[in-house]
Design a protein around this motif. Structure first.
Motif, PDB file in Angstrom:
ATOM      1  N   ASP A 183       0.900  -1.032   0.073  1.00 45.19           N
ATOM      2  CA  ASP A 183       0.006  -0.041   0.005  1.00 45.19           C
ATOM      3  C   ASP A 183       0.718   1.375   0.046  1.00 45.19           C
ATOM      4  O   ASP A 183       0.814   2.223  -0.870  1.00 45.19           O
TER       5      ASP A 183
ATOM      6  N   ALA B  57       2.035   3.873  -3.102  1.00 48.87           N
ATOM      7  CA  ALA B  57       1.817   5.164  -2.992  1.00 48.87           C
ATOM      8  C   ALA B  57       2.933   6.219  -3.312  1.00 48.87           C
ATOM      9  O   ALA B  57       2.986   7.296  -3.875  1.00 48.87           O
ATOM     10  N   GLU B  58       4.122   5.734  -2.672  1.00 46.67           N
ATOM     11  CA  GLU B  58       5.502   6.587  -3.125  1.00 46.67           C
ATOM     12  C   GLU B  58       5.921   6.436  -4.345  1.00 46.67           C
ATOM     13  O   GLU B  58       6.263   7.437  -5.134  1.00 46.67           O
TER      14      GLU B  58
ATOM     15  N   SER C 215       3.772   6.066  -6.992  1.00 47.29           N
ATOM     16  CA  SER C 215       2.618   6.837  -7.966  1.00 47.29           C
ATOM     17  C   SER C 215       2.948   8.268  -7.799  1.00 47.29           C
ATOM     18  O   SER C 215       2.552   8.966  -8.770  1.00 47.29           O
TER      19      SER C 215
ATOM     20  N   ILE D  48      -2.759  11.142  -2.495  1.00 47.05           N
ATOM     21  CA  ILE D  48      -2.357   9.727  -2.622  1.00 47.05           C
ATOM     22  C   ILE D  48      -2.407   8.959  -1.313  1.00 47.05           C
ATOM     23  O   ILE D  48      -2.823   8.041  -0.971  1.00 47.05           O
ATOM     24  N   PHE D  49      -2.001   9.713  -0.222  1.00 46.90           N
ATOM     25  CA  PHE D  49      -1.732   9.014   1.113  1.00 46.90           C
ATOM     26  C   PHE D  49      -2.799   9.027   2.015  1.00 46.90           C
ATOM     27  O   PHE D  49      -3.172   8.165   2.683  1.00 46.90           O
TER      28      PHE D  49
ATOM     29  N   THR E  17      -5.569   7.741   0.416  1.00 42.77           N
ATOM     30  CA  THR E  17      -6.269   6.896   0.077  1.00 42.77           C
ATOM     31  C   THR E  17      -5.760   5.399   0.664  1.00 42.77           C
ATOM     32  O   THR E  17      -6.220   4.444   0.342  1.00 42.77           O
ATOM     33  N   LEU E  18      -4.812   5.589   1.367  1.00 42.55           N
ATOM     34  CA  LEU E  18      -4.213   4.207   2.187  1.00 42.55           C
ATOM     35  C   LEU E  18      -5.147   3.849   3.146  1.00 42.55           C
ATOM     36  O   LEU E  18      -5.965   4.351   3.467  1.00 42.55           O
TER      37      LEU E  18
ATOM     38  N   GLY F  68      -2.615  12.537   5.059  1.00 45.25           N
ATOM     39  CA  GLY F  68      -2.809  12.801   3.686  1.00 45.25           C
ATOM     40  C   GLY F  68      -3.756  13.645   3.625  1.00 45.25           C
ATOM     41  O   GLY F  68      -3.668  14.813   2.805  1.00 45.25           O
TER      42      GLY F  68
END
Length: 752
Positions: A186, A190-191, A193, A673-674, A676-677, A686
């Motif tokens: 996960d 994110a990193e 993307s 993006i973070f 969405t984790l 995030g």
């Protein structure tokens, strides 16, 4: 003044000028620096923060005793055997048979040791319908998750044979495996993307591939160099995976921002008819200076984390500080060299429809934002109304922060109850309050078998239950060779950290002094998850004021020296604090109260994770200065060129709106993006960062800043006479085409 007569002064200007004249040398030095940093860092290896250094207080003392004794704690596992509605009790034959089957099945795997039946340890619930089979995994606890699958399979087979009962496994190893399977990639995804997302937005912003690649290349090389430096520095200040991830986030944000500021200004000057050399010199002296001021301010903000006394925060602060410093140096050295080398080729890889649309828009608007021109027209026409509405709105958004509650999130808060193992965690806590997260008393004595020590241990065990801190069973595990004993105490309150915290305090303040505390030479620090959360909160609470004071005072001084204006320094701090306050309010509303949580793909968990408020303050205060310094520098530059303050405000905001918007969109997208984790703590980080940057780049910089400056007028440049002796760091602007400034107000000093 002709193009060839443009003169500039200052560090950023001199660095940019040297790099442009020695292009290949500048690029070569940068590449050599990145390669050397990575090579030396790899050779040195990275030293990570040890468990004993994670926290201060009793948690630290307990970890240090265990570390010094050389005791390797195994990963402990538990199997819950629980009757379903109307099912057998622990005294029934069917229940006993199931327990026996579990004991035999896990022992037969060969992966476990010290298997204990609940009938021996008395780990049977008060209602007699739940029991715990306990055992340890063989081998290193850090890798136990890789070896636990055969045990899980064995438990699952027993469950199939006893459908009238619920038979489920939980523990350090099984949770490690479950979360690795569900969320292992996960954070990494994110990193990874984040870079493509930033590149995509830059392509839209510039309409050309080469121009879009430059900021990403600078950010990525700065991150690579910092990774190497982290390995070297870790031998003095241990680092961590968390620090690495935060460094990547901050490095990508500031690296792209700084390059974006520089590149946009260079293109703007070329579009205005400057030759390549003059455009670069002006960009170096203006945007380059803004980058240096911003970078130093961000570094100061990140340095605030070094005052927490918490090893994890210190690692994050130092890693972030290093990547900002590297990105700042790269922006004012290698970037001018690359722009000089590329020349017109920076427009290579044009995306036809985007590039043409940008050209048409630029021709119509002269490079100014039509949207922000319209907004500024209204703001400057009615600045009082704008201040009241914007500030009032942000204060209303910030209001929920007054009731902020912080705590380390429990398993069900962090992941919700969608995973079966989280449901097992809740069932264990319901049947055995505190059983899944007991307090752990680490008792060290000169002779652990001495009669007075054994008596004190027995007395502690009895009083822990009679005091109401625990309902038992209290387990004592001896390590005679090291003269250490572990006492495991399930706390009343279970997963409710407030109630469990009260039980912990009772153990520390009442039970321990009356028992173990009476034996000379005995140490008995109390650790565990609840204790760790308690000690972390205490340590962090004591660090809040020093960190806030350090960051605010030094940011104020930097703004004062960089702009030679008391007014600018004060308003900068106030606007940044308002931005951070609004972010806090959004966090509390969404994650504590659950207002609109579903829109963020989150849920209200009743609290904000303990480390986040201070972390957000430091990060946001630093990143907010990016935009602020860039916009105010442009306003001041226009003022020094002879424009009135109101016209300078309009010019400064609308000409920087495009680059600020692009930079903000990148940051918001990366931080989102973070959000969405799967972990609630990552969602909180995030959403908090994304919301704050969005507010900062729009309401703060687009409405409040120009409205406040319009109301202040010439008082924006006020500097009391007694402050004129302060160092003057304002000389980096390009003096080209500067007209005599308007008359100064009392006590003001305006100059280049």
């Amino acid at each position: 003044m002709g193009n060839g007569d443009t003169r500039v002064r200052g560090f950023a200007a001199r660095a940019g000028g040297w790099s442009a004249r020695h292009r290949w040398a500048a690029v070569g030095i940068w590449v050599l620096f990145v390669v050397l940093a990575m090579g030396l860092g790899s050779a040195a290896g990275r030293v990570d923060v040890s468990e004993s250094d994670q926290l201060k207080g009793e948690t630290h003392t307990a970890a240090k005793i265990i570390e010094d004794a050389g005791i390797e704690e195994p990963a402990s596992e538990t199997v819950l055997v629980q009757s379903k509605d109307g099912g057998p009790k622990a005294t029934d034959a069917a229940f006993r048979a199931a327990v026996g089957a579990v004991v035999d099945a896990v022992d037969a795997t060969g992966k476990v040791t010290d298997v204990q039946s609940p009938y021996d340890t008395q780990t049977i619930s008060e209602d007699g319908r739940s029991a715990l089979v306990q055992f340890d995994m063989r081998g290193d606890s850090d890798t136990a998750g890789d070896r636990v699958e055969p045990v899980l399979n064995a438990v699952e087979r027993v469950q199939k044979d006893h459908s009238e009962l619920r038979i489920e496994e939980i523990g350090g190893a099984s949770m490690m495996k479950t979360f690795d399977d569900a969320f292992g990639d996960d954070f990494q995804k994110a990193e990874y993307s984040a870079v493509p997302v930033a590149l995509g937005i830059l392509l839209i912003a510039f309409g050309a591939l080469v121009a879009a690649l430059l900021p990403v290349a600078l950010a990525v090389t700065a991150i690579m160099a910092t990774m190497g430096l982290m390995g070297i520095v870790s031998h003095l200040q241990p680092m961590s995976d968390t620090a690495n991830s935060v460094m990547l986030l901050v490095g990508l944000a500031v690296g792209v921002d700084y390059c974006l500021f520089y590149l946009r200004r260079e293109r703007e000057e070329r579009a205005a008819g400057r030759d390549a050399g003059a455009a670069l010199r002006i960009a170096a002296a203006t945007s380059g200076r803004a980058i240096v001021v911003s970078g130093v301010t961000v570094c100061v903000a990140m340095a605030g984390m070094l005052f927490t006394g918490l090893a994890e925060f210190e690692a994050m602060g130092l890693a972030s500080l290093m990547v900002v410093a590297v990105a700042m140096v790269g922006s004012v050295t290698v970037l001018p060299a690359l722009l000089s080398l590329l020349g017109e080729r920076v427009e290579k890889g044009r995306i036809p429809f985007l590039h043409k649309a940008m050209q048409r828009r630029s021709a119509r608007t002269g490079g100014e934002s039509r949207f922000w021109t319209a907004v500024l027209r209204g703001v400057l026409a009615k600045p009082v109304v704008s201040v009241v509405v914007a500030a009032g709105t942000l204060l209303a958004i910030a209001a929920p922060a007054v009731g902020m509650k912080t705590q380390n999130l429990t398993l069900d808060q962090e992941f919700g109850d969608s995973l079966p193992i989280v449901q097992t965690y809740n069932r264990v806590n319901d049947a055995f309050p505190g059983g899944s997260e007991p307090a752990e008393v680490v008792v060290k004595a000169a002779d652990i078998n001495a009669p007075e020590v054994k008596g004190a241990l027995a007395d502690f065990k009895d009083r822990a239950i009679s005091s109401g801190a625990s309902r038992g069973p209290v387990e004592i595990k001896l390590h005679e060779a090291q003269n250490i004993a572990y006492v495991y105490v399930p706390l009343v309150g279970g997963s409710d950290l407030d109630k469990a915290g009260a039980s912990l305090e009772k153990l520390r303040d009442e039970v321990r002094p009356a028992t173990l505390g009476k034996v000379d030479g005995v140490q008995a620090p109390i650790t565990g998850q609840v204790a760790g959360s308690h000690d972390f909160n205490d340590q962090l609470g004591g660090a809040v004021l020093p960190v806030f004071a350090f960051v605010v005072v030094f940011a104020f001084l930097l703004m004062l020296l960089s702009f030679r204006s008391l007014t600018i320094a004060v308003t900068s701090i106030l606007l940044n604090l308002l931005s951070v306050g609004a972010a806090y309010g959004i966090l509390v509303a969404v994650f504590q109260h659950g207002w609109g949580a579903a829109l963020a793909g989150a849920e209200g968990v009743g609290a904000i994770v303990t480390w986040l408020p201070l972390f957000l303050f430091v990060i946001l205060f630093g990143l907010s200065m990016d935009y602020h310094v860039f916009v105010v520098s442009r306003i001041r530059e226009a003022r020094l060129r002879g424009r009135t303050t109101r016209d300078a405000i309009r010019h400064g905001v609308v000409t920087t709106a495009g680059v600020v918007t692009s930079a903000a969109v990148i940051m918001v997208a990366v931080f989102a993006i973070f959000g969405t984790l799967s972990m609630q703590s990552m969602k909180q980080m995030g959403v908090g960062l994304a919301a704050a940057v969005l507010i900062d780049a729009t309401v703060i910089r687009g409405v409040l800043l120009p409205a406040v400056m319009a109301l202040l007028g010439e008082r924006n440049w006020y500097l009391p006479k007694w402050m004129h002796r302060l160092p003057d760091l304002t000389h980096d602007e390009a003096p080209e085409a500067v007209l005599p400034p308007p008359p100064a107000v009392e006590g003001e000093k305006v100059g280049v």
